[in-house]
Scaffold this active site. Structure first.
Site, mmCIF file in Angstrom:
data_model
loop_
_atom_site.group_PDB
_atom_site.id
_atom_site.type_symbol
_atom_site.label_atom_id
_atom_site.label_comp_id
_atom_site.label_asym_id
_atom_site.label_seq_id
_atom_site.Cartn_x
_atom_site.Cartn_y
_atom_site.Cartn_z
ATOM 1 N N LYS A 16 13.732 87.693 39.659
ATOM 2 C CA LYS A 16 14.575 88.302 38.621
ATOM 3 C C LYS A 16 14.109 89.661 38.115
ATOM 4 O O LYS A 16 12.922 89.886 37.937
ATOM 5 C CB LYS A 16 14.647 87.362 37.426
ATOM 6 N N GLY B 266 -0.204 85.609 34.963
ATOM 7 C CA GLY B 266 0.319 86.208 33.730
ATOM 8 C C GLY B 266 -0.527 87.373 33.231
ATOM 9 O O GLY B 266 -0.001 88.413 32.828
ATOM 10 N N GLY C 67 1.555 84.877 41.195
ATOM 11 C CA GLY C 67 1.306 83.571 41.807
ATOM 12 C C GLY C 67 1.979 83.378 43.152
ATOM 13 O O GLY C 67 1.345 82.963 44.133
ATOM 14 N N ARG D 184 -10.800 79.828 41.904
ATOM 15 C CA ARG D 184 -11.201 80.228 40.550
ATOM 16 C C ARG D 184 -12.656 79.871 40.247
ATOM 17 O O ARG D 184 -13.320 80.597 39.511
ATOM 18 C CB ARG D 184 -10.266 79.603 39.526
#
Ligand code: ADP
Ligand code: MG
Length: 397
Positions: A200, A377, A354, A38
């Site tokens: 999921k 996200g 991620g 980052r």
């Protein structure tokens, strides 16, 4: 071009003070940055601003401070040191964000200087986008630059706040991320193959829904495949991960794909295990023949072939979510095979999420991909078709 906001290229920064929100939310161990991805990602914009003669004030959050004051183990100092090390620039760290020390340090910034303020989240009000926080931060500079893609989906004080008081533009990382992750919906080179896995259905429903609108083929793997098996009417998935409340939405998704002409590929065989563990005994079974006492842990060899062939034929691939429990070597084969097929192909490959990025790194394939998103996200929200508040707040191009 899918990016519709002004960037640092569109504004005169010479001799100006630039307040730049970066994403220096890096992992630390004993005060040392253990993954500098980052920090590296922010360098092109910092370098550009410095070359253009701007004075640069950097700010970021790191970790999850309580918000009641300084927490030494969550200081941004190690990130500031890393930036200095990677660029060779003089980088001054200021152990304050909203107080007199920060104000004085910002007032003293000259063209070409780089300072890094302390963790913006040492104050609770930052997360709530308090106007006092925004005003304070804006008072430090003439221009606001947002380059923190990883937090651009959060309407927080240091992300959107200063844009209400200062001309606000995007940095290069933000521009590239948004452009890349939205252009796959606007004008992908076809065939466009999307691969979605992970645990999921419930956490990926928005992603699946939006991808069906644009992809030619949607490949489904990972734990979510079993809910789709039930949606297809298979009697049992044994003890595999399943979300019974999501069988109906999964069935609707299959119908929508059919109507839109998006081909869906589901696993035809699976590696199943007697329990969830590295030491479990794995065996290969067809998708409609999973024994009652077995759980699906990975896609099987026939599925690997099917999925890799689809990847080979693609001109654009988007991938989010591992094909199996890749953290256990025994069940990492499907994820690795698909990752290698993408790496070996000439296609444009875009990776988000991620765990997917962790998998790519585990197999050392990162440099073979066209783009690996730095935001988990935020990238998922873009792929769901949502607008990011941080981007919305910037000046229109
Ligand atoms: P990403 O972070 O890339 O978006 P997710 O968080 O959705 O991905 O999912 C990653 C997790 O899904 C991994 O921890 C992996 O072990 C898990 N997973 C993949 N396949 C299965 C499976 N068959 N059963 C249970 N968990 C699975
Ligand atoms: Mg994840």
């Amino acid at each position: 071009m899918a990016f519709t906001k002004k960037t640092v290229r569109d504004i005169d920064v010479k001799g100006k003070k630039v307040l730049m929100r970066v994403d220096f939310n890096v992992p630390l161990k004993d005060g040392v940055v253990t993954d500098d991805t980052r920090v590296r990602a922010a360098i092109p914009t910092i370098q550009y601003l410095k070359e253009q003669g701007a004075g640069i004030i950097l700010m970021s959050h790191l970790g999850r401070p309580k918000g009641d004051g300084p927490e030494p183990e969550l200081s941004l100092k190690p990130a500031a040191d890393k930036l200095a090390e990677l660029t060779g620039f003089d980088v001054k760290f200021v152990a304050d964000t909203y107080g007199d020390e920060a104000a004085a340090a910002c007032a003293a910034v000259k063209p070409g200087d780089i300072i890094v303020l302390e963790n913006v989240r040492f104050l609770k009000a930052e997360k709530k986008n308090d106007p006092e926080v925004a005003k304070k931060l804006a008072s430090y500079a003439d221009i606001f630059v947002l380059d923190a893609f990883g937090t651009a989906h959060r309407a927080q004080g240091s992300v959107v706040g200063p844009a209400a008081y200062l001309p606000a533009v995007a940095g290069f990382l933000l521009e590239k991320e948004v452009d890349t992750l939205t252009s796959i919906f606007a004008d992908p080179e076809r065939p466009f193959v999307a691969i979605v896995g992970g645990s999921k259905v419930s956490s990926k429903i928005g992603v699946l829904d939006h991808l069906i609108d644009s992809a030619d083929t949607l490949i489904i793997g990972g734990g979510m495949a079993y809910t789709f098996f039930l949606a297809k009417g298979y009697k049992t998935v044994g003890t595999s991960l399943k979300e019974l409340d999501w069988v109906e939405p999964a069935a609707k998704m299959l119908e929508k794909a059919e109507a839109k002409g998006c081909k869906i590929l589901l696993p035809i065989d699976n590696v199943v295990a007697d329990h969830f563990g590295e030491d479990a005994t794995g065996e290969i079974v067809a998708s409609d023949a999973i024994p009652e006492d077995r759980m699906g842990m990975d896609i099987g060899p026939k599925t690997i072939e099917l999925y890799c062939d689809a990847v080979k034929a693609a001109k654009t691939v988007f991938w989010n979510g591992p094909m199996g429990v890749f953290e256990m070597d025994q069940f990492a084969k499907g994820t690795e095979a698909v990752a290698r097929a993408i790496a070996d192909s000439e296609c444009t490959s875009i990776i988000g999420g991620g765990d997917s990025v962790a998998a790519i790194n585990k197999f050392n394939l990162a440099d073979k991909m066209s783009w690996i998103s730095t935001g988990g996200g935020a990238s998922m929200e873009l792929v769901e078709g949502k607008a990011l508040p941080g981007v919305e707040a910037l000046l229109d191009a």
